[in-house]
Scaffold this motif. Structure first.
Motif, PDB file in Angstrom:
ATOM      1  N   ILE A 112      41.991  41.781  39.454  1.00  0.00           N
ATOM      2  CA  ILE A 112      41.081  42.669  39.033  1.00  0.00           C
ATOM      3  C   ILE A 112      39.920  41.795  38.075  1.00  0.00           C
ATOM      4  CG2 ILE A 112      40.306  44.716  37.641  1.00  0.00           C
ATOM      5  CD1 ILE A 112      43.207  46.017  38.346  1.00  0.00           C
ATOM      6  N   ILE A 113      40.489  41.075  37.200  1.00  0.00           N
ATOM      7  CA  ILE A 113      39.441  40.375  36.366  1.00  0.00           C
ATOM      8  C   ILE A 113      38.606  39.400  37.182  1.00  0.00           C
ATOM      9  CG2 ILE A 113      39.071  38.680  34.446  1.00  0.00           C
ATOM     10  CD1 ILE A 113      41.689  40.124  33.242  1.00  0.00           C
ATOM     11  N   SER A 114      39.122  38.821  38.199  1.00  0.00           N
ATOM     12  CA  SER A 114      38.518  37.893  38.942  1.00  0.00           C
ATOM     13  C   SER A 114      37.318  38.633  39.888  1.00  0.00           C
ATOM     14  CB  SER A 114      39.474  36.913  39.922  1.00  0.00           C
ATOM     15  OG  SER A 114      39.784  37.934  41.130  1.00  0.00           O
ATOM     16  N   GLY A 138      44.884  46.217  28.065  1.00  0.00           N
ATOM     17  CA  GLY A 138      44.461  45.342  27.048  1.00  0.00           C
ATOM     18  C   GLY A 138      43.984  43.972  27.809  1.00  0.00           C
ATOM     19  N   LYS A 139      44.458  43.693  28.845  1.00  0.00           N
ATOM     20  CA  LYS A 139      44.414  42.478  29.455  1.00  0.00           C
ATOM     21  C   LYS A 139      42.904  42.519  30.009  1.00  0.00           C
ATOM     22  CE  LYS A 139      48.639  40.575  30.584  1.00  0.00           C
ATOM     23  NZ  LYS A 139      49.789  40.642  31.161  1.00  0.00           N
ATOM     24  N   LEU A 140      42.752  43.612  30.561  1.00  0.00           N
ATOM     25  CA  LEU A 140      41.420  43.940  31.226  1.00  0.00           C
ATOM     26  C   LEU A 140      40.159  43.970  30.073  1.00  0.00           C
ATOM     27  CD1 LEU A 140      42.124  46.584  33.772  1.00  0.00           C
ATOM     28  CD2 LEU A 140      41.817  44.262  34.230  1.00  0.00           C
ATOM     29  N   SER A 143      33.827  29.871  31.546  1.00  0.00           N
ATOM     30  CA  SER A 143      33.345  31.384  31.395  1.00  0.00           C
ATOM     31  C   SER A 143      34.407  31.957  30.630  1.00  0.00           C
ATOM     32  CB  SER A 143      33.035  31.984  32.565  1.00  0.00           C
ATOM     33  OG  SER A 143      34.056  32.172  33.381  1.00  0.00           O
ATOM     34  N   LYS A 144      34.052  33.177  29.923  1.00  0.00           N
ATOM     35  CA  LYS A 144      35.270  34.044  29.316  1.00  0.00           C
ATOM     36  C   LYS A 144      36.113  34.540  30.047  1.00  0.00           C
ATOM     37  CE  LYS A 144      35.969  37.743  26.197  1.00  0.00           C
ATOM     38  NZ  LYS A 144      35.424  39.080  25.767  1.00  0.00           N
ATOM     39  N   ILE A 145      35.471  35.050  31.411  1.00  0.00           N
ATOM     40  CA  ILE A 145      36.656  35.591  32.400  1.00  0.00           C
ATOM     41  C   ILE A 145      37.603  34.472  32.626  1.00  0.00           C
ATOM     42  CG2 ILE A 145      36.657  36.354  34.821  1.00  0.00           C
ATOM     43  CD1 ILE A 145      34.995  38.148  32.906  1.00  0.00           C
ATOM     44  N   VAL A 187      43.116  32.274  32.601  1.00  0.00           N
ATOM     45  CA  VAL A 187      44.187  31.461  32.201  1.00  0.00           C
ATOM     46  C   VAL A 187      45.192  31.661  30.943  1.00  0.00           C
ATOM     47  CG1 VAL A 187      44.497  28.961  31.870  1.00  0.00           C
ATOM     48  CG2 VAL A 187      43.194  29.671  33.659  1.00  0.00           C
ATOM     49  N   TRP A 188      44.266  31.972  30.003  1.00  0.00           N
ATOM     50  CA  TRP A 188      45.175  32.055  28.574  1.00  0.00           C
ATOM     51  C   TRP A 188      45.891  33.237  28.386  1.00  0.00           C
ATOM     52  CZ3 TRP A 188      46.851  28.239  25.696  1.00  0.00           C
ATOM     53  CH2 TRP A 188      46.047  27.046  25.696  1.00  0.00           C
TER      54      TRP A 188
END
Lengths: 381, 346
Positions: A135-137, A157-159, B57-59, B64-65
């Motif tokens: 989703i983030i990508s 939280g991750k999003l 980039s922050k994304i 990764v982290w």
């Protein structure tokens, strides 16, 4: 040795408990991404290109003023966006979580909207959690989920760390009210309140029609048994009490559920209980809707009627057993099972009302899929 | 100086085992790196490296982290914890079927989690995940201490310990089944996800807790390596060497309980690794606890790290539950090892 060991044990337990209990506080710290992570942060900071809205859970969210891309947890949630935005929704939806009918619905949309064929998988369903990384990508402006969907704080939280707010739509709490509220929130999100109000109004008018008949005050109410449509000839599936969504629909439409909440809200009942209850109507909530095969539906109903003792039930003897879409009790089409049950229980009060016609009108006006693409209500023949 | 043939042989065996450890550490590092570079976002090698070192980039840094790194690290820590737990349970019970879960820890943890998920016990939505871990941990410890108390009466007899473990498993399984019976579909779904074993929900605080518990317990076991090796010779032989077998058994059980309970409360029940990692370790490194303990931990860590990577790649677009992957990937490999060693697992 004993003292030394006990001390070690005590220290270990203390460390564990202390750290578990202080975990929420520690998550206020700067994390490895180098970003300040606030424990209850749900959304990015407001700016000129963003605005604040309150979702159905009471969360204040900062969302983009112009929402370009969205990811949703399932097609049921996407349906609400589709009804509010029309064809524009097909360009905005960049990912849909997997459910049982995911591929089927994707295939039908994909025929008219080829971009849907290229939707990437973000997981979901019974065996795979939603994939936060995917989703983030995709960088959607927001992730939209139903209140009954997987909505762990962990995922949200991750999003949020990637500035993707999660909008939780409360669709299921009150079957006859919640979907309309969800539609209005979606309308507000995309700046199309008028259209959202129109859709909510259409749905509200169906409930007003049912309420005008005062079905809940009727005497000699028909008795009803409901069951989830994943059962077989030999095995019962769960039924629902009057406190569940399906139970509330039965109550609102003047039926008397033979299962009360003392047995639990979602339980498999003893066959003897059902046979002695001898309901007037049996409703199976199964896979009915877009892409349903009529004959498969009939076959499912017939398999239920072949259960031991069912031939003696009034509902079966009078062919008062039907299949309706499980999932409709918690989406914008919920007015349809309401109308079907109301007309089935009290046909004399709904002589001029054709639930299927009303559903078709809704589809024609607000949905992109054709009403003819599915079967919505299958009665034993 | 020329070593005597016996010493030369011993030195040869020890250095061979040291090489095995070095090889496993290298394999784990490689597996960890691969795990960091694999994911559904499809980041390139350069993008991932830049994200690791913050020049991105922050994304990409979040991916990764906040997503990949905790999973990659926790795979190693949980795998090592299960490997150590299995190794010591098999040692003190002298039973190849023993695992960290032999004392009913996984069943008790499942019940603890189910209790919170299905009965919707909640302080606030923000505390739900913590409450699930805490409940799973408390019930795991409760199960272990119940067995601990009961076994005292029977002089820490191995057979009695195992039987109490089986009884405890059945008890908590039955209680969990009852909760599943009354659960509604959504809660049941959440619980099923939990019970599959899942590393994606572990956060940095939990990783730190697991790391501390793992290091402390590993060190304590390592210090007792000679005693534990002697226990494998049998109770009588160990007693004749001056080892208090009962005390040793009691100590090991409590430490394994804490280690396994910590792991299971954060990652859910991941089967297979705890039983198999010590067997693989024994096949390649022998019974000497100085090496068996470390090799079991490393094999467990490697297995889970590799499984975690496979989980992200076996079905594109879907993250398979880690418990499922360890079995799918591990069982054929394990059968191959058994065949190679002609069933020689004792």
């Amino acid at each position: 040795m004993k003292t030394k060991f006990s001390k070690t044990l005590l220290v270990l337990l203390s460390i564990f408990l202390l750290m578990v209990l202080t975990a929420p506080c520690s998550s206020n710290n700067t994390d490895k991404t180098g970003e300040e992570v606030v424990a209850n942060e749900k959304t990015p900071e407001p700016s000129q290109s963003t605005r604040e809205i309150t979702d159905a859970q009471g969360n204040t969210l900062t969302v983009a003023k112009n929402i370009g891309k969205i990811a949703v947890d399932q097609w049921g949630t996407a349906d609400i966006v589709v009804s509010v935005l029309g064809e524009e929704a097909m360009d905005k939806i960049v990912a849909v979580g997997i459910t049982k009918s995911y591929n089927q619905i994707k295939g039908i949309y994909g025929k008219s909207y080829p971009q849907i064929n290229n939707l990437p998988s973000i997981g979901g369903g019974r065996s795979s959690p939603i994939d936060a990384e995917k989703i983030i990508s995709l960088q959607p402006d927001l992730y939209m989920i139903a209140n009954y969907s997987e909505n762990s704080d962990d995922l949200i939280g991750k999003l949020a760390k990637a500035n993707i707010p999660t909008v939780i739509l409360n669709i299921s709490e009150e079957p006859s009210q919640s979907p309309q509220n969800a539609i209005k929130i979606v309308g507000e999100l995309f700046g199309v309140q008028e259209r959202a109000d129109e859709i909510a109004g259409f749905i509200d008018s169906q409930y007003k029609l049912i309420e005008s008949k005062n079905l809940e005050d009727k005497r000699n109410k028909p008795t009803v048994y409901m069951e989830k449509g994943s059962g077989t000839k030999d095995e019962y599936d769960v039924t629902w009490s009057d406190q569940s969504a399906w139970g509330k629909i039965v109550t609102k439409t003047g039926g008397k559920n033979i299962v009360d909440s003392s047995l639990g809200n979602s339980v498999k009942i003893d066959s003897e209980f059902l046979l002695s209850g001898n309901p007037d109507y049996i409703i199976i909530a199964g896979s009915v809707g877009i892409g349903t095969d009529l004959e498969e539906g009939q076959e499912l109903i017939r398999s239920y009627t072949q259960r031991t003792g069912w031939q003696n039930l009034d509902a079966v003897k009078n062919n008062n057993i039907f299949l309706i879409g499980h999932g409709q009790e918690r989406d914008q089409f919920c007015f349809f099972p309401h109308l079907v049950m109301a007309k089935t229980f009290y046909p004399e009060d709904f002589v001029d009302i054709e639930p299927l016609e009303i559903l078709k009108e809704f589809y024609d006006k607000y949905m992109l899929l054709d009403f003819e693409d599915g079967h919505w209500y299958i009665k034993l023949e | 100086m020329q070593l005597s043939p016996g010493k030369a042989l011993y030195s040869n065996i020890v250095s061979k085992k040291k090489y095995i450890i070095v090889f496993l550490i290298i394999a784990i590092v490689i597996s960890f790196i691969v795990n960091l570079f694999v994911g559904s976002a499809g980041l390139t090698l350069v993008e991932t490296i830049n994200a690791i070192f913050g020049d991105s980039s922050k994304i990409n840094r979040v991916i990764v982290w906040s997503i990949r790194m905790p999973v990659a690290i926790s795979a190693i820590l949980v795998g090592a914890a299960l490997g150590i737990g299995g190794c010591e349970m098999q040692t003190i019970l002298n039973n190849p079927m023993a695992s960290p879960y032999t004392l009913g820890i996984s069943s008790a943890a499942s019940f603890g989690a189910a209790l919170v998920i299905i009965l919707r016990i909640s302080i606030s939505p923000f505390f739900d995940n913590i409450l699930i871990s805490l409940s799973a941990f408390c019930f795991s410890i409760l199960a272990s201490f119940s067995i601990f108390t009961l076994s005292k009466r029977f002089g820490w007899d191995r057979g009695v310990l195992i039987l109490f473990g089986i009884a405890m498993s059945f008890l908590f399984n039955a209680l969990t089944t009852f909760l599943q019976f009354i659960a509604d579909q959504n809660d049941l779904q959440s619980f099923i996800f939990w019970s599959f074993g899942d590393l994606t929900k572990i956060n940095w605080t939990q990783i730190l807790i697991l790391f501390i518990v793992l290091i402390v317990i590993y060190t304590l076991f390592f210090k007792k390596s000679w005693h534990l090796t002697a226990v494998t010779l049998g109770d009588s032989a160990a007693l004749s060497l001056g080892i208090d077998v009962k005390k040793m058994r009691r100590t090991v059980i409590i430490m394994v309980a804490i280690l396994s309970a910590t792991s299971v409360s954060f990652a859910g029940t991941i089967g297979f690794v705890g039983i198999v990692a010590p067997h693989i370790a024994r096949m390649i490194g022998g019974e000497d606890q100085r090496f068996l303990l470390s090799i079991s931990a490393l094999v467990g860590a490697l297995m889970l790290s590799v499984a975690s990577t496979f989980g992200k790649t076996l079905v594109p677009g879907v993250i398979l539950p880690i418990g499922l992957v360890t079995s799918m990937v591990g069982i054929p490999f394990f059968i191959y090892l058994i065949l190679q060693h002609r069933g020689g697992m004792k």
